[in-house]
Design a protein around this motif. Structure first.
Motif, PDB file in Angstrom:
ATOM      1  N   ALA A   7     -19.496 -35.954  86.405  1.00 51.88           N
ATOM      2  CA  ALA A   7     -19.643 -34.752  85.580  1.00 51.88           C
ATOM      3  C   ALA A   7     -19.996 -35.175  84.165  1.00 51.88           C
ATOM      4  O   ALA A   7     -19.504 -36.191  83.668  1.00 51.88           O
ATOM      5  CB  ALA A   7     -18.350 -33.956  85.575  1.00 51.88           C
ATOM      6  N   ILE A   8     -20.841 -34.382  83.553  1.00 51.05           N
ATOM      7  CA  ILE A   8     -21.196 -34.629  82.148  1.00 51.05           C
ATOM      8  C   ILE A   8     -20.377 -33.659  81.297  1.00 51.05           C
ATOM      9  O   ILE A   8     -20.416 -32.434  81.530  1.00 51.05           O
ATOM     10  CB  ILE A   8     -22.704 -34.357  81.894  1.00 51.05           C
ATOM     11  CG1 ILE A   8     -23.597 -35.129  82.874  1.00 51.05           C
ATOM     12  CG2 ILE A   8     -23.058 -34.632  80.428  1.00 51.05           C
ATOM     13  CD1 ILE A   8     -23.679 -36.606  82.685  1.00 51.05           C
ATOM     14  N   ILE A  23      -9.158 -31.631  78.716  1.00 48.03           N
ATOM     15  CA  ILE A  23     -10.226 -31.287  79.672  1.00 48.03           C
ATOM     16  C   ILE A  23     -10.739 -32.567  80.361  1.00 48.03           C
ATOM     17  O   ILE A  23     -10.964 -32.580  81.575  1.00 48.03           O
ATOM     18  CB  ILE A  23     -11.400 -30.559  78.947  1.00 48.03           C
ATOM     19  CG1 ILE A  23     -10.933 -29.227  78.347  1.00 48.03           C
ATOM     20  CG2 ILE A  23     -12.584 -30.353  79.899  1.00 48.03           C
ATOM     21  CD1 ILE A  23     -10.552 -28.146  79.330  1.00 48.03           C
ATOM     22  N   ILE A  24     -10.898 -33.631  79.610  1.00 52.17           N
ATOM     23  CA  ILE A  24     -11.403 -34.885  80.199  1.00 52.17           C
ATOM     24  C   ILE A  24     -10.413 -35.409  81.246  1.00 52.17           C
ATOM     25  O   ILE A  24     -10.778 -35.766  82.358  1.00 52.17           O
ATOM     26  CB  ILE A  24     -11.649 -35.953  79.100  1.00 52.17           C
ATOM     27  CG1 ILE A  24     -12.729 -35.477  78.135  1.00 52.17           C
ATOM     28  CG2 ILE A  24     -12.027 -37.309  79.720  1.00 52.17           C
ATOM     29  CD1 ILE A  24     -12.836 -36.262  76.842  1.00 52.17           C
ATOM     30  N   ARG A  25      -9.139 -35.409  80.855  1.00 48.27           N
ATOM     31  CA  ARG A  25      -8.096 -35.909  81.766  1.00 48.27           C
ATOM     32  C   ARG A  25      -8.086 -35.099  83.061  1.00 48.27           C
ATOM     33  O   ARG A  25      -8.017 -35.647  84.154  1.00 48.27           O
ATOM     34  CB  ARG A  25      -6.738 -35.805  81.061  1.00 48.27           C
ATOM     35  CG  ARG A  25      -5.779 -36.883  81.475  1.00 48.27           C
ATOM     36  CD  ARG A  25      -4.557 -36.951  80.566  1.00 48.27           C
ATOM     37  NE  ARG A  25      -4.797 -37.621  79.310  1.00 48.27           N
ATOM     38  CZ  ARG A  25      -4.625 -37.079  78.104  1.00 48.27           C
ATOM     39  NH1 ARG A  25      -4.237 -35.830  77.976  1.00 48.27           N
ATOM     40  NH2 ARG A  25      -4.853 -37.778  77.015  1.00 48.27           N
ATOM     41  N   ARG A  26      -8.169 -33.787  82.919  1.00 43.33           N
ATOM     42  CA  ARG A  26      -8.147 -32.942  84.124  1.00 43.33           C
ATOM     43  C   ARG A  26      -9.455 -33.016  84.887  1.00 43.33           C
ATOM     44  O   ARG A  26      -9.478 -32.920  86.109  1.00 43.33           O
ATOM     45  CB  ARG A  26      -7.756 -31.522  83.731  1.00 43.33           C
ATOM     46  CG  ARG A  26      -6.250 -31.478  83.390  1.00 43.33           C
ATOM     47  CD  ARG A  26      -5.853 -30.255  82.603  1.00 43.33           C
ATOM     48  NE  ARG A  26      -6.335 -29.069  83.220  1.00 43.33           N
ATOM     49  CZ  ARG A  26      -6.769 -27.998  82.540  1.00 43.33           C
ATOM     50  NH1 ARG A  26      -6.757 -28.007  81.221  1.00 43.33           N
ATOM     51  NH2 ARG A  26      -7.189 -26.940  83.163  1.00 43.33           N
ATOM     52  N   GLY A  27     -10.546 -33.230  84.154  1.00 39.26           N
ATOM     53  CA  GLY A  27     -11.843 -33.405  84.819  1.00 39.26           C
ATOM     54  C   GLY A  27     -11.836 -34.614  85.736  1.00 39.26           C
ATOM     55  O   GLY A  27     -12.437 -34.606  86.816  1.00 39.26           O
ATOM     56  N   VAL A  34     -16.440 -39.200  84.534  1.00 39.63           N
ATOM     57  CA  VAL A  34     -16.814 -38.208  83.526  1.00 39.63           C
ATOM     58  C   VAL A  34     -17.568 -38.928  82.416  1.00 39.63           C
ATOM     59  O   VAL A  34     -17.079 -39.916  81.852  1.00 39.63           O
ATOM     60  CB  VAL A  34     -15.567 -37.482  82.957  1.00 39.63           C
ATOM     61  CG1 VAL A  34     -15.953 -36.576  81.796  1.00 39.63           C
ATOM     62  CG2 VAL A  34     -14.864 -36.661  84.050  1.00 39.63           C
ATOM     63  N   ILE A  35     -18.755 -38.434  82.128  1.00 38.79           N
ATOM     64  CA  ILE A  35     -19.525 -38.986  81.006  1.00 38.79           C
ATOM     65  C   ILE A  35     -19.376 -38.023  79.834  1.00 38.79           C
ATOM     66  O   ILE A  35     -19.791 -36.859  79.913  1.00 38.79           O
ATOM     67  CB  ILE A  35     -21.018 -39.169  81.370  1.00 38.79           C
ATOM     68  CG1 ILE A  35     -21.163 -40.125  82.560  1.00 38.79           C
ATOM     69  CG2 ILE A  35     -21.800 -39.673  80.155  1.00 38.79           C
ATOM     70  CD1 ILE A  35     -22.601 -40.325  83.049  1.00 38.79           C
ATOM     71  N   VAL A  36     -18.743 -38.497  78.789  1.00 37.68           N
ATOM     72  CA  VAL A  36     -18.547 -37.684  77.593  1.00 37.68           C
ATOM     73  C   VAL A  36     -19.779 -37.921  76.722  1.00 37.68           C
ATOM     74  O   VAL A  36     -20.038 -39.049  76.300  1.00 37.68           O
ATOM     75  CB  VAL A  36     -17.257 -38.113  76.858  1.00 37.68           C
ATOM     76  CG1 VAL A  36     -17.033 -37.264  75.623  1.00 37.68           C
ATOM     77  CG2 VAL A  36     -16.052 -38.014  77.804  1.00 37.68           C
ATOM     78  N   THR A 117     -22.482 -25.621  86.312  1.00 39.97           N
ATOM     79  CA  THR A 117     -21.484 -25.768  85.250  1.00 39.97           C
ATOM     80  C   THR A 117     -20.105 -25.444  85.820  1.00 39.97           C
ATOM     81  O   THR A 117     -19.929 -24.413  86.471  1.00 39.97           O
ATOM     82  CB  THR A 117     -21.781 -24.832  84.065  1.00 39.97           C
ATOM     83  OG1 THR A 117     -23.116 -25.081  83.612  1.00 39.97           O
ATOM     84  CG2 THR A 117     -20.821 -25.078  82.914  1.00 39.97           C
ATOM     85  N   VAL A 118     -19.162 -26.340  85.580  1.00 31.43           N
ATOM     86  CA  VAL A 118     -17.790 -26.131  86.034  1.00 31.43           C
ATOM     87  C   VAL A 118     -16.906 -25.929  84.794  1.00 31.43           C
ATOM     88  O   VAL A 118     -16.977 -26.713  83.847  1.00 31.43           O
ATOM     89  CB  VAL A 118     -17.296 -27.361  86.841  1.00 31.43           C
ATOM     90  CG1 VAL A 118     -15.798 -27.302  87.088  1.00 31.43           C
ATOM     91  CG2 VAL A 118     -18.039 -27.445  88.172  1.00 31.43           C
ATOM     92  N   PHE A 119     -16.115 -24.859  84.810  1.00 29.99           N
ATOM     93  CA  PHE A 119     -15.230 -24.586  83.676  1.00 29.99           C
ATOM     94  C   PHE A 119     -13.786 -24.874  84.022  1.00 29.99           C
ATOM     95  O   PHE A 119     -13.326 -24.517  85.107  1.00 29.99           O
ATOM     96  CB  PHE A 119     -15.335 -23.109  83.267  1.00 29.99           C
ATOM     97  CG  PHE A 119     -16.672 -22.741  82.712  1.00 29.99           C
ATOM     98  CD1 PHE A 119     -17.011 -23.082  81.412  1.00 29.99           C
ATOM     99  CD2 PHE A 119     -17.612 -22.074  83.484  1.00 29.99           C
ATOM    100  CE1 PHE A 119     -18.260 -22.767  80.892  1.00 29.99           C
ATOM    101  CE2 PHE A 119     -18.863 -21.747  82.979  1.00 29.99           C
ATOM    102  CZ  PHE A 119     -19.181 -22.099  81.678  1.00 29.99           C
ATOM    103  N   LEU A 120     -13.100 -25.483  83.090  1.00 25.17           N
ATOM    104  CA  LEU A 120     -11.650 -25.634  83.235  1.00 25.17           C
ATOM    105  C   LEU A 120     -11.009 -24.838  82.115  1.00 25.17           C
ATOM    106  O   LEU A 120     -11.467 -24.887  80.973  1.00 25.17           O
ATOM    107  CB  LEU A 120     -11.258 -27.111  83.105  1.00 25.17           C
ATOM    108  CG  LEU A 120     -11.574 -27.999  84.303  1.00 25.17           C
ATOM    109  CD1 LEU A 120     -11.123 -29.436  84.020  1.00 25.17           C
ATOM    110  CD2 LEU A 120     -10.875 -27.483  85.554  1.00 25.17           C
ATOM    111  N   MET A 121      -9.949 -24.120  82.444  1.00 23.05           N
ATOM    112  CA  MET A 121      -9.225 -23.396  81.404  1.00 23.05           C
ATOM    113  C   MET A 121      -8.539 -24.425  80.516  1.00 23.05           C
ATOM    114  O   MET A 121      -7.882 -25.326  81.023  1.00 23.05           O
ATOM    115  CB  MET A 121      -8.141 -22.504  82.027  1.00 23.05           C
ATOM    116  CG  MET A 121      -8.660 -21.272  82.750  1.00 23.05           C
ATOM    117  SD  MET A 121      -9.639 -20.208  81.692  1.00 23.05           S
ATOM    118  CE  MET A 121      -8.428 -19.754  80.468  1.00 23.05           C
ATOM    119  N   THR A 122      -8.695 -24.249  79.248  1.00 28.97           N
ATOM    120  CA  THR A 122      -8.025 -25.146  78.312  1.00 28.97           C
ATOM    121  C   THR A 122      -6.512 -24.975  78.435  1.00 28.97           C
ATOM    122  O   THR A 122      -6.036 -23.862  78.645  1.00 28.97           O
ATOM    123  CB  THR A 122      -8.490 -24.804  76.880  1.00 28.97           C
ATOM    124  OG1 THR A 122      -9.873 -25.111  76.806  1.00 28.97           O
ATOM    125  CG2 THR A 122      -7.730 -25.564  75.832  1.00 28.97           C
ATOM    126  N   GLY A 123      -5.790 -26.083  78.328  1.00 27.55           N
ATOM    127  CA  GLY A 123      -4.335 -26.012  78.369  1.00 27.55           C
ATOM    128  C   GLY A 123      -3.817 -25.062  77.289  1.00 27.55           C
ATOM    129  O   GLY A 123      -4.349 -25.024  76.181  1.00 27.55           O
TER     130      GLY A 123
END
Ligand code: COA
Length: 164
Positions: A7-8, A23-27, A34-36, A117-123
């Motif tokens: 994932a980018i 988000i990175i940790r959960r990704g 994960v490429i930041v 595009t995949v969305f994660l809810m922010t903590g």
């Protein structure tokens, strides 16, 4: 054979906050890698140079396996293809993010239908944090501990001449 799923995670990262780290940790639980990716020609007027942002990302993420840090310019979807990925990872905070993110995701899909595009809810802990609000607080001497990684806090204090 199991396909390595990348994932980018794109952004301005001016600077990276604990919300981004979350988000990175959960990704990493969903993706093998994960490429930041720092957008270097965004419309924002950044406080930190690309080199400074890279350095802060490297230091913050150094112990996270399967994370790569990179920069890109031009279209995000082109960068995604260049990196042989097909997924963009984004964090969603409150309702206010939705319209912008929705528009961006739809535009990216229009530009390249193979990129999702995949969305994660922010903590919840990070829901009120943004890079801009952190910079504003730091500029006027506010404490940013616990909201950004230590390396970022030090850099902010350095930029704004805070010594305590
Ligand atoms: N927790 C807390 N805050 C978060 C967060 C989280 N999980 N996720 C994002 N944020 C905040 C950031 O701190 C930032 O705050 P700010 O606006 O106050 O600086 C804001 O939300 C969004 O920043 P960021 O995640 O760094 O992304 P961005 O919106 O700056 O990035 C790009 C946008 C780079 C992805 C986009 O402009 C792009 O793709 N550009 C390339 C050109 C292109 O292809 N455009 C799209 C199609 S035309």
């Amino acid at each position: 054979m199991h396909k390595r799923k990348t994932a980018i995670y794109p952004g301005t990262f001016d600077p990276i906050t604990n919300g981004h780290c979350d988000i990175i940790r959960r990704g990493l639980k969903l993706f093998d890698r994960v490429i930041v990716a720092i957008a270097t020609d965004g419309s924002k007027n950044p406080l930190f140079t690309v080199e400074e942002r890279l350095e802060m990302l490297r230091e913050t993420l150094k112990d996270m396996p399967n994370v790569e840090i990179d920069c890109f310019d031009g279209l995000l979807v082109d960068y995604v293809v260049k990196r042989e990925a097909d997924t963009i990872l984004r964090g969603l905070r409150a309702v206010s993010d939705f319209e912008y993110e929705f528009q961006m995701a739809l535009m990216n899909r229009k530009l390249n239908k193979n990129v999702q595009t995949v969305f994660l809810m922010t903590g919840l802990r990070w829901i009120f944090i943004s890079s801009s609000i952190i910079k504003e607080a730091a500029q006027f001497g506010g404490e940013t501990r616990g909201m950004v990684p230590d390396v970022v806090r030090n850099k902010l204090n350095e930029k704004f001449g805070k010594t305590r």
